[in-house]
Write a protein that holds these residues in place. Structure first.
Motif, PDB file in Angstrom:
ATOM      1  N   GLY A  42       0.787  -1.218   0.000  1.00  0.00           N
ATOM      2  CA  GLY A  42       0.000   0.000   0.000  1.00  0.00           C
ATOM      3  C   GLY A  42       0.818   1.267   0.000  1.00  0.00           C
ATOM      4  N   LYS A  43       2.147   1.126  -0.014  1.00  0.00           N
ATOM      5  CA  LYS A  43       3.004   2.308   0.012  1.00  0.00           C
ATOM      6  C   LYS A  43       4.017   2.255  -1.116  1.00  0.00           C
ATOM      7  CE  LYS A  43       2.741   3.099   5.003  1.00  0.00           C
ATOM      8  NZ  LYS A  43       3.536   3.337   6.249  1.00  0.00           N
ATOM      9  N   THR A  90       6.959  -5.347   7.611  1.00  0.00           N
ATOM     10  CA  THR A  90       6.678  -6.350   6.587  1.00  0.00           C
ATOM     11  C   THR A  90       6.692  -5.721   5.203  1.00  0.00           C
ATOM     12  OG1 THR A  90       5.375  -7.741   8.067  1.00  0.00           O
ATOM     13  CG2 THR A  90       4.929  -7.942   5.708  1.00  0.00           C
ATOM     14  N   GLY A  91       7.384  -6.378   4.289  1.00  0.00           N
ATOM     15  CA  GLY A  91       7.443  -5.875   2.930  1.00  0.00           C
ATOM     16  C   GLY A  91       8.503  -6.597   2.136  1.00  0.00           C
ATOM     17  N   VAL A  92       8.720  -6.126   0.928  1.00  0.00           N
ATOM     18  CA  VAL A  92       9.765  -6.655   0.068  1.00  0.00           C
ATOM     19  C   VAL A  92      10.956  -5.710   0.147  1.00  0.00           C
ATOM     20  CG1 VAL A  92      10.410  -7.342  -2.263  1.00  0.00           C
ATOM     21  CG2 VAL A  92       8.056  -7.692  -1.461  1.00  0.00           C
TER      22      VAL A  92
END
Length: 121
Positions: A42-43, A90-92
């Motif tokens: 979402g960012k 959390t993310g890539v």
């Protein structure tokens, strides 16, 4: 320049992970940055941390005091020690390289393939 990252995974909140990345190819050793960006759901992709070959570091505010970036210039490797992880981390995560050659005023930016970091609550 090619970047190969490793070290992502699943960890509980409060836990730790270490990301590693190896840079290879036409590295301009006199003036370059290695580091990490991330894309959180979402960012937009954001800078996490970078380190110059001379040792100067930069961190995004949300990770200061929790994450530590380091590098091994002889091995062209960069590390991101992530402590006190939060679900919002959390993310890539993408390894990053940039350089600038002053005499020709040219440089490059390269992002590696991402590695998933998931922090469960």
């Amino acid at each position: 320049v090619q970047l190969q990252a490793s070290g992502g995974g699943l960890v509980q909140a409060g836990g730790s992970l270490t990301l590693s990345c190896t840079a290879s190819g036409n590295i301009y050793s006199s003036n370059n940055h290695l580091g990490w960006y991330r894309r959180i759901p979402g960012k937009q992709r954001e800078l996490v941390a970078t380190i110059h070959n001379g040792g100067d570091t930069k961190y995004t505010d949300s990770v200061k005091g929790r994450f530590t970036i380091s590098r091994d210039n002889a091995k062209n490797m960069v590390y991101l020690q992530m402590n006190s992880l939060k679900p919002e981390d959390t993310g890539v995560y993408y390894c990053y390289y940039s350089d600038h050659v002053p005499i020709v005023d040219e440089g490059m930016e390269v992002w590696g393939k991402g590695t998933q970091v998931t922090v469960s609550s």
